[in-house]
Write an enzyme that holds these catalytic residues in place. Structure first.
Site, PDB file in Angstrom:
ATOM      1  N   HIS A 153       0.824  -1.210   0.000  1.00 47.91           N
ATOM      2  CA  HIS A 153       0.000   0.000   0.000  1.00 47.91           C
ATOM      3  C   HIS A 153       0.867   1.274   0.000  1.00 47.91           C
ATOM      4  CE1 HIS A 153      -3.671  -2.281   0.893  1.00 47.91           C
ATOM      5  NE2 HIS A 153      -3.066  -2.854   1.913  1.00 47.91           N
TER       6      HIS A 153
HETATM    7  O1  RIB Z   1      -5.083   0.553   4.412  1.00 47.26           O
HETATM    8  C1  RIB Z   1      -3.684   0.448   4.306  1.00 47.26           C
HETATM    9  C2  RIB Z   1      -3.010   1.503   5.126  1.00 47.26           C
HETATM   10  O2  RIB Z   1      -3.293   1.288   6.498  1.00 47.26           O
HETATM   11  C3  RIB Z   1      -1.472   1.460   5.030  1.00 47.26           C
HETATM   12  O3  RIB Z   1      -0.967   2.769   5.165  1.00 47.26           O
HETATM   13  C4  RIB Z   1      -1.056   0.631   6.211  1.00 47.26           C
HETATM   14  O4  RIB Z   1       0.248   0.982   6.712  1.00 47.26           O
HETATM   15  C5  RIB Z   1      -2.091   1.024   7.220  1.00 47.26           C
HETATM   16  O5  RIB Z   1      -1.641   2.207   7.824  1.00 47.26           O
END
Ligand code: RIB
Ligand code: CA
Length: 311
Positions: free
Chosen positions: A238
């Site tokens: 992500h």
């Molecule tokens: O939904 C994914 C996000 O949430 C990413 O930034 C992960 O590190 C969590 O913070």
């Protein structure tokens, strides 16, 4: 080459850790600061993890600690994915050195002024620090060139069917950002779930042999298991998606839209409402919603950057 001055606002966090490892190998980026916030785990742990990663990278970016809870709500964490320590259970000593007393939001404002309109803020965590900066400094939106965030989703969610974690944790701060008028590039789940890395690919990175490549592999292992158990082909990178998008947008697809955040709902709390698929449009169209990626090019770039670590 003219470098892009950036602040990375994060909640390390296993994919935040991968994002920092990658960012520090991107020649086009000038990481002016890393700011930390409560999110995946408490802010003391996210800050300690940022220090650990900085030490492993051998970087010298300053770290500024931020908010220990959302602006108007209690904190919701994601320890089930990131481990109680937020570091995927990887045991590394926490470097002794103290960090600055300056708060994250004050540092963001100061550095934005120093960068004379060129600063890009890459936010890969709940947006609380940015919300506070917007509330405290009315000219802040005019000082930042753009925000690139990992957050939200035009379709779906990962905390509820409607909401992605970073926006869900602090929906008010997220809505303040989307309303502030500064250009925003939203790397939501629409694209980050396509930015997955397989167990075999992560093992190839570990085989590069550096301590940094080993950390990249080790920190993702617990999360990888959970993603695979849910039927995914790998773990979603992500936060690395937002970092790579900031420099290599050509491997991504983005569409201009208006985005607002649901802050009052119960089942829909934290939903990023976009007008991408609606004939009714919002007044403001200051958001590029990133919807697709050339995953082969993305992974090739991840490999190339991680291969640059040699110690
Ligand atoms: O939904 C994914 C996000 O949430 C990413 O930034 C992960 O590190 C969590 O913070
Ligand atoms: Ca994060």
């Amino acid at each position: 080459m003219k470098k892009i001055p950036v602040i990375i606002d994060c909640d390390p966090g296993v994919d935040d850790t991968a994002a920092l490892l990658l960012a520090c190998q991107i020649p086009e980026l000038d990481v002016r600061a890393v700011t930390t916030v409560a999110g995946n785990v408490g802010v003391d742990k996210t800050t300690a993890n940022a220090k650990r990663v900085r030490n492993i990278i051998g970087a010298d970016f300053p770290i500024f600690q931020g908010a220990d809870k959302p602006m108007f709500r209690d904190l919701v964490t994601a320890a089930e994915f990131h481990g109680e320590d937020g570091f995927g259970g990887v045991e590394l000593p926490i470097p002794e050195e103290d960090i600055s007393e300056e708060k994250a939001w004050d540092a963001m404002y100061r550095i934005a002024k120093e960068c004379d309109g060129e600063l890009v803020i890459i936010a890969v965590a709940p947006l609380t620090n940015i919300g506070i900066a917007l509330a405290k400094y009315k000219e802040f939106p005019n000082l930042v060139k753009k925000f690139v965030i990992m957050g939200g989703a035009a379709v779906g969610g990962n905390v509820t069917p409607a909401a992605e974690f970073n926006v869900y944790v602090d929906p008010e701060a997220a809505d303040m950002l989307f309303c502030c008028g500064t250009p925003i590039h939203m790397c939501g789940l629409d694209v980050t779930m396509k930015c997955y890395i397989t167990p075999e690919e992560v093992k190839q990175i570990a085989d590069f042999g550096s301590v940094q490549a080993k950390l990249f592999h080790d920190v993702l292992q617990n999360c990888m298991k959970k993603y695979m158990q849910s039927g995914n082909r790998g773990v979603a990178l992500h936060d690395p998606a937002a970092v790579l998008y900031s420099v290599y947008p050509q491997m991504f697809t983005a569409e201009e839209a208006g985005v607002r955040v649901e802050t009052k709902g119960t089942r829909t709390l934290g939903k990023t409402v976009t007008d991408l698929y609606s004939d009714k449009q919002f007044e403001q169209h200051n958001v590029c919603v990133v919807t697709d990626v050339d995953r082969t090019a993305f992974i090739e770039k991840v490999f190339a950057l991680m291969k640059q670590y040699t110690n």
